[in-house]
Design a protein around this motif. Structure first.
Motif, PDB file in Angstrom:
ATOM      1  N   ALA A  52      13.591  15.045  -4.200  1.00 34.97           N
ATOM      2  CA  ALA A  52      12.980  13.774  -3.804  1.00 34.97           C
ATOM      3  C   ALA A  52      13.302  12.631  -4.762  1.00 34.97           C
ATOM      4  CB  ALA A  52      11.453  13.932  -3.707  1.00 34.97           C
ATOM      5  N   GLU A  53      14.046  12.919  -5.843  1.00 38.40           N
ATOM      6  CA  GLU A  53      14.338  11.879  -6.829  1.00 38.40           C
ATOM      7  C   GLU A  53      15.052  10.668  -6.231  1.00 38.40           C
ATOM      8  OE1 GLU A  53      13.330  11.507  -9.867  1.00 38.40           O
ATOM      9  OE2 GLU A  53      12.174  13.361  -9.767  1.00 38.40           O
ATOM     10  N   PRO A  54      16.079  10.844  -5.362  1.00 42.52           N
ATOM     11  CA  PRO A  54      16.707   9.651  -4.763  1.00 42.52           C
ATOM     12  C   PRO A  54      15.715   8.807  -3.958  1.00 42.52           C
ATOM     13  CG  PRO A  54      18.089  11.586  -4.458  1.00 42.52           C
ATOM     14  CD  PRO A  54      16.786  12.083  -4.986  1.00 42.52           C
ATOM     15  N   PHE A  55      14.812   9.473  -3.247  1.00 49.44           N
ATOM     16  CA  PHE A  55      13.799   8.743  -2.474  1.00 49.44           C
ATOM     17  C   PHE A  55      12.885   7.955  -3.405  1.00 49.44           C
ATOM     18  CE2 PHE A  55       9.457   8.718  -0.733  1.00 49.44           C
ATOM     19  CZ  PHE A  55       9.658   7.955   0.411  1.00 49.44           C
ATOM     20  N   LEU A  56      12.497   8.566  -4.530  1.00 49.45           N
ATOM     21  CA  LEU A  56      11.620   7.890  -5.481  1.00 49.45           C
ATOM     22  C   LEU A  56      12.295   6.686  -6.118  1.00 49.45           C
ATOM     23  CD1 LEU A  56       9.819  10.853  -7.267  1.00 49.45           C
ATOM     24  CD2 LEU A  56       8.872   9.218  -5.642  1.00 49.45           C
ATOM     25  N   LYS A  57      13.594   6.768  -6.340  1.00 47.50           N
ATOM     26  CA  LYS A  57      14.304   5.614  -6.884  1.00 47.50           C
ATOM     27  C   LYS A  57      14.270   4.450  -5.898  1.00 47.50           C
ATOM     28  CE  LYS A  57      17.506   8.088  -9.944  1.00 47.50           C
ATOM     29  NZ  LYS A  57      18.930   8.380 -10.242  1.00 47.50           N
ATOM     30  N   ILE A  58      14.412   4.761  -4.617  1.00 52.23           N
ATOM     31  CA  ILE A  58      14.377   3.711  -3.597  1.00 52.23           C
ATOM     32  C   ILE A  58      12.984   3.100  -3.512  1.00 52.23           C
ATOM     33  CG2 ILE A  58      14.599   3.240  -1.132  1.00 52.23           C
ATOM     34  CD1 ILE A  58      16.752   5.382  -1.009  1.00 52.23           C
ATOM     35  N   THR A  59      11.957   3.965  -3.462  1.00 51.95           N
ATOM     36  CA  THR A  59      10.597   3.441  -3.357  1.00 51.95           C
ATOM     37  C   THR A  59      10.199   2.662  -4.611  1.00 51.95           C
ATOM     38  OG1 THR A  59       9.727   5.551  -4.182  1.00 51.95           O
ATOM     39  CG2 THR A  59       9.833   5.257  -1.785  1.00 51.95           C
ATOM     40  N   GLY A  60      10.632   3.140  -5.774  1.00 53.84           N
ATOM     41  CA  GLY A  60      10.322   2.414  -6.998  1.00 53.84           C
ATOM     42  C   GLY A  60      10.963   1.043  -7.021  1.00 53.84           C
ATOM     43  N   SER A  61      12.217   0.974  -6.595  1.00 55.79           N
ATOM     44  CA  SER A  61      12.912  -0.315  -6.543  1.00 55.79           C
ATOM     45  C   SER A  61      12.278  -1.241  -5.500  1.00 55.79           C
ATOM     46  CB  SER A  61      14.389  -0.086  -6.211  1.00 55.79           C
ATOM     47  OG  SER A  61      15.065  -1.321  -6.075  1.00 55.79           O
ATOM     48  N   ILE A  71       0.840  -1.207   0.000  1.00 52.19           N
ATOM     49  CA  ILE A  71       0.000   0.000   0.000  1.00 52.19           C
ATOM     50  C   ILE A  71       0.869   1.249   0.000  1.00 52.19           C
ATOM     51  CG2 ILE A  71      -1.727   1.326   1.272  1.00 52.19           C
ATOM     52  CD1 ILE A  71      -2.743  -1.269   2.453  1.00 52.19           C
ATOM     53  N   PHE A  72       1.822   1.295   0.928  1.00 54.05           N
ATOM     54  CA  PHE A  72       2.653   2.494   1.069  1.00 54.05           C
ATOM     55  C   PHE A  72       3.428   2.785  -0.207  1.00 54.05           C
ATOM     56  CE2 PHE A  72       6.709   4.512   2.119  1.00 54.05           C
ATOM     57  CZ  PHE A  72       6.266   5.658   2.769  1.00 54.05           C
ATOM     58  N   LEU A  73       4.133   1.792  -0.713  1.00 53.87           N
ATOM     59  CA  LEU A  73       4.989   2.011  -1.877  1.00 53.87           C
ATOM     60  C   LEU A  73       4.167   2.306  -3.122  1.00 53.87           C
ATOM     61  CD1 LEU A  73       7.514  -0.905  -1.206  1.00 53.87           C
ATOM     62  CD2 LEU A  73       7.945   1.543  -0.913  1.00 53.87           C
ATOM     63  N   ALA A  74       3.039   1.608  -3.290  1.00 50.48           N
ATOM     64  CA  ALA A  74       2.227   1.808  -4.488  1.00 50.48           C
ATOM     65  C   ALA A  74       1.593   3.191  -4.510  1.00 50.48           C
ATOM     66  CB  ALA A  74       1.151   0.725  -4.575  1.00 50.48           C
ATOM     67  N   ILE A  75       1.056   3.638  -3.371  1.00 54.51           N
ATOM     68  CA  ILE A  75       0.397   4.945  -3.331  1.00 54.51           C
ATOM     69  C   ILE A  75       1.415   6.074  -3.507  1.00 54.51           C
ATOM     70  CG2 ILE A  75      -0.890   6.539  -1.877  1.00 54.51           C
ATOM     71  CD1 ILE A  75      -2.613   4.352  -2.938  1.00 54.51           C
ATOM     72  N   VAL A  76       2.550   5.983  -2.799  1.00 55.57           N
ATOM     73  CA  VAL A  76       3.575   7.031  -2.920  1.00 55.57           C
ATOM     74  C   VAL A  76       4.071   7.122  -4.361  1.00 55.57           C
ATOM     75  CG1 VAL A  76       5.909   7.697  -2.245  1.00 55.57           C
ATOM     76  CG2 VAL A  76       4.298   6.910  -0.515  1.00 55.57           C
ATOM     77  N   THR A  77       4.367   5.973  -4.944  1.00 61.01           N
ATOM     78  CA  THR A  77       4.878   5.952  -6.313  1.00 61.01           C
ATOM     79  C   THR A  77       3.846   6.473  -7.304  1.00 61.01           C
ATOM     80  OG1 THR A  77       6.268   4.052  -5.762  1.00 61.01           O
ATOM     81  CG2 THR A  77       5.930   4.517  -8.096  1.00 61.01           C
ATOM     82  N   SER A  78       2.581   6.067  -7.120  1.00 59.64           N
ATOM     83  CA  SER A  78       1.541   6.480  -8.061  1.00 59.64           C
ATOM     84  C   SER A  78       1.283   7.985  -7.987  1.00 59.64           C
ATOM     85  CB  SER A  78       0.245   5.709  -7.787  1.00 59.64           C
ATOM     86  OG  SER A  78      -0.270   6.009  -6.499  1.00 59.64           O
ATOM     87  N   GLY A 117       3.268  11.080  -0.479  1.00 60.42           N
ATOM     88  CA  GLY A 117       3.251  11.334  -1.917  1.00 60.42           C
ATOM     89  C   GLY A 117       3.124  12.814  -2.237  1.00 60.42           C
ATOM     90  N   ILE A 118       2.255  13.504  -1.513  1.00 60.49           N
ATOM     91  CA  ILE A 118       2.099  14.952  -1.724  1.00 60.49           C
ATOM     92  C   ILE A 118       3.385  15.687  -1.338  1.00 60.49           C
ATOM     93  CG2 ILE A 118       0.831  17.001  -0.977  1.00 60.49           C
ATOM     94  CD1 ILE A 118      -1.617  15.225  -0.635  1.00 60.49           C
ATOM     95  N   ALA A 119       4.023  15.230  -0.254  1.00 63.31           N
ATOM     96  CA  ALA A 119       5.295  15.838   0.161  1.00 63.31           C
ATOM     97  C   ALA A 119       6.364  15.658  -0.910  1.00 63.31           C
ATOM     98  CB  ALA A 119       5.756  15.236   1.481  1.00 63.31           C
ATOM     99  N   VAL A 120       6.364  14.485  -1.543  1.00 62.73           N
ATOM    100  CA  VAL A 120       7.332  14.232  -2.626  1.00 62.73           C
ATOM    101  C   VAL A 120       7.118  15.225  -3.764  1.00 62.73           C
ATOM    102  CG1 VAL A 120       7.930  12.596  -4.452  1.00 62.73           C
ATOM    103  CG2 VAL A 120       7.726  11.799  -2.098  1.00 62.73           C
ATOM    104  N   LEU A 121       5.858  15.455  -4.117  1.00 64.60           N
ATOM    105  CA  LEU A 121       5.565  16.423  -5.174  1.00 64.60           C
ATOM    106  C   LEU A 121       6.014  17.827  -4.778  1.00 64.60           C
ATOM    107  CD1 LEU A 121       1.986  15.287  -6.300  1.00 64.60           C
ATOM    108  CD2 LEU A 121       4.161  14.833  -7.434  1.00 64.60           C
ATOM    109  N   SER A 122       5.845  18.149  -3.501  1.00 62.05           N
ATOM    110  CA  SER A 122       6.230  19.485  -3.032  1.00 62.05           C
ATOM    111  C   SER A 122       7.738  19.672  -3.016  1.00 62.05           C
ATOM    112  CB  SER A 122       5.663  19.724  -1.626  1.00 62.05           C
ATOM    113  OG  SER A 122       4.251  19.628  -1.625  1.00 62.05           O
ATOM    114  N   VAL A 123       8.472  18.646  -2.626  1.00 64.60           N
ATOM    115  CA  VAL A 123       9.933  18.748  -2.546  1.00 64.60           C
ATOM    116  C   VAL A 123      10.549  18.874  -3.935  1.00 64.60           C
ATOM    117  CG1 VAL A 123      12.020  17.486  -1.900  1.00 64.60           C
ATOM    118  CG2 VAL A 123      10.076  17.558  -0.339  1.00 64.60           C
ATOM    119  N   GLY A 124       9.958  18.175  -4.898  1.00 67.60           N
ATOM    120  CA  GLY A 124      10.431  18.285  -6.271  1.00 67.60           C
ATOM    121  C   GLY A 124      11.663  17.463  -6.562  1.00 67.60           C
ATOM    122  N   GLU A 125      12.657  18.085  -7.168  1.00 67.96           N
ATOM    123  CA  GLU A 125      13.826  17.357  -7.663  1.00 67.96           C
ATOM    124  C   GLU A 125      14.626  16.702  -6.546  1.00 67.96           C
ATOM    125  OE1 GLU A 125      17.778  18.437 -10.293  1.00 67.96           O
ATOM    126  OE2 GLU A 125      15.943  19.593 -10.584  1.00 67.96           O
TER     127      GLU A 125
END
Length: 505
Positions: free
Chosen positions: A201-210, A81-88, A191-199
């Motif tokens: 947050a890319e390392p975090f998104l790579k981890i969550t995506g993996s 749930i956590f990874l799918a919602i954040v990533t989506s 997920g909203i925080a990731v959008l707010s942080v912007g660029e």
């Protein structure tokens, strides 16, 4: 002296597991259903055993198999749930009309739920299931799991970052459980925080995506066990509850399944046709998710399969990865629409409580708005107690229906996951982002083919990654500000490779 060389054994004889794997996944599940019913009837014929609970060895075996399968699914649900919602949510930054897609998705969730609850109310009003039941009043008891609007609102507030809850048993043991609704709230916030942080947050998104890929792979391995889990779950249900309980609640059981079939085979086809979509293509494409939902009784556990078949039907990944996880926690045409409506009418009939037009309107309101309350637990008990408490009906009525709940829950979950995929397909079509060719050609339902498609896509992606990395190693990295097109070229080529590898037939 001449010798004869024996002819090689057929490949299926040399490797029976490979031969079984070639059987389409849907057929594997159907075989499991037949075996489960047969073994359940055998267990019932054997009679009670000498164990503490009176279960014989076959019933115990079936219960162990089914429980192990469901436990494995539940173990992977929280990180999924956590990874799918954040990533989506993060993927929505690539979509220009993200807000419109989100609004349209929620609107269609509400429309289909409204139709489903109206069908449930209509069937209940015509048949009066509680008045025609032979179940004993001694079975009436309030459920240990209850839901009210206050509990629902309090449940939205996470007690900790992981949404994990602990409870102490009478023997001093401590058991841990998770609240899917709290995890959903946390995931949306992150997920909203990731959008707010912007660029940044890319390392975090790579981890969550993996991490999401790893969790989904683990869940695919568990899903492969679904035919075996089917034998245990259905066999134990038949052996433990038998046909007596179904006979005592025959009108209610018939109403629930007739209502679900009306939604599945009448309402959904009408919605597909009015949206200009082929009915046959949809049901052929969604069948793996529908059958798995019937077996697993878990919309969340079925979520990877639901998302996969939805993407195979031409829904873009960036939208499917948002709509399906959201639907798995809030889109419940079975658990939160038809079932609570009929159950509330049953309880009112049984206890002789008349229902007026205001009560029916409350049932509609609760069913359409309160479906997210079912995300906190497996099954529809929370939604049922929420409906009963809103109408002022006796909560003891829950006990009358618990004996047959596992049998009903199979159909409810199958309808849930089918409706989740339906909404994603309809919205994609109406927003002109559906790959019509992929939808029209969605005829393959083999589990092995689904995995082969995923492997082909992963191989294509890895090949382009290696090529891009090799080119970038021999050239200076482009400045994103000075040349944004060059900076994005690698990402665009990766996306094109993934799209090209997606199945088209």
């Amino acid at each position: 002296m001449s010798t004869t060389t024996p002819s090689p054994a057929p490949r299926s004889t040399r490797n029976p597991l490979r031969a079984i794997a070639r059987i389409p996944f849907g057929w594997q599940v159907l075989i499991g259903l037949v075996l489960g019913v047969a073994l359940g009837l055998v267990a019932s014929a054997i009679g009670p055993g000498s164990g503490e609970e009176g279960a014989n060895w076959l019933t115990t075996t079936l219960d162990t198999i089914g429980t192990a399968f469901v436990t494995l699914l539940k173990a992977l649900v929280p990180p999924l749930i956590f990874l799918a919602i954040v990533t989506s949510i993060a993927n929505l930054r690539k979509v220009t009309n993200a807000a419109r897609l989100a609004w349209k998705t929620l609107l269609w969730f509400a429309i289909t739920s409204l139709i489903a609850v109206l069908i449930g109310i209509g069937l209940g009003a015509i048949t009066s299931p509680g008045a025609n039941s032979s179940v004993s009043a001694d079975a009436a008891q309030a459920s240990d799991t209850q839901g009210t609007w206050l509990d629902f609102l309090i449940g939205l507030v996470p007690s900790n970052f992981l949404g994990i809850e602990g409870s102490a048993g009478d023997d001093g043991s401590v058991s841990l459980s998770f609240n899917a609704l709290q995890i959903l709230v946390i995931s949306i916030a992150v997920g909203i925080a990731v959008l707010s942080v912007g660029e940044k947050a890319e390392p975090f998104l790579k981890i969550t995506g993996s991490a999401l890929e790893i969790v989904q792979k683990l869940l695919w391995w568990v899903i492969r066990l679904a035919p075996i889990g089917t034998v245990g779950l259905l066999g134990n249900a038949v052996a433990s509850y038998g046909w007596d309980a179904i006979g005592q609640l025959g009108v209610f059981v018939a109403d629930v399944y007739i209502g679900m079939l009306l939604v599945l085979l009448v309402v959904y086809p009408i919605l597909l046709r009015t949206s200009g979509l082929s009915i046959g293509s949809f049901f052929r494409g969604v069948w793996p998710a529908t059958s798995l939902g019937f077996v697993s009784r878990s919309s969340l556990g079925t979520m990877p399969m639901t998302q996969t078949v939805t993407e195979r039907m031409g829904v873009p990944r960036h939208y499917a990865s948002f709509a399906i996880p959201l639907g798995a926690t809030t889109k419940m045409d079975g658990c939160a629409a038809i079932y609570p409506a009929l159950a509330a009418i049953f309880v009112a009939n049984f206890f002789g409580v008349p229902l007026g037009i205001t009560d029916y309107l409350l049932i509609v309101l609760v069913s359409v708005l309160g479906s997210a309350a079912t995300a906190g637990m497996t099954g529809a008990t929370v939604m049922l107690t929420l409906t009963l408490s809103t109408l002022g009906l006796p909560l003891e009525g829950v006990g009358l229906l618990l004996a047959i709940d596992p049998i009903l829950d199979m159909g409810r979950t199958a309808l849930n996951v089918t409706g989740q995929s339906l909404v994603a397909v309809i919205v994609a079509k109406r927003e002109k982002i559906l790959d019509q060719r992929a939808y029209d050609d969605s005829v393959r339902t083999s589990f092995a083919e689904i995995q082969a498609d995923q492997k082909a896509e992963a191989d294509a992606f890895a090949e382009v990654e290696a090529e891009v990395a090799e080119q970038e190693a021999g050239a200076p990295a482009p400045d994103a500000l000075a040349d944004p097109a060059a900076h994005a070229a690698g990402g665009e080529r990766r996306t094109e490779a993934a799209e090209a590898a997606r199945p088209q037939a």
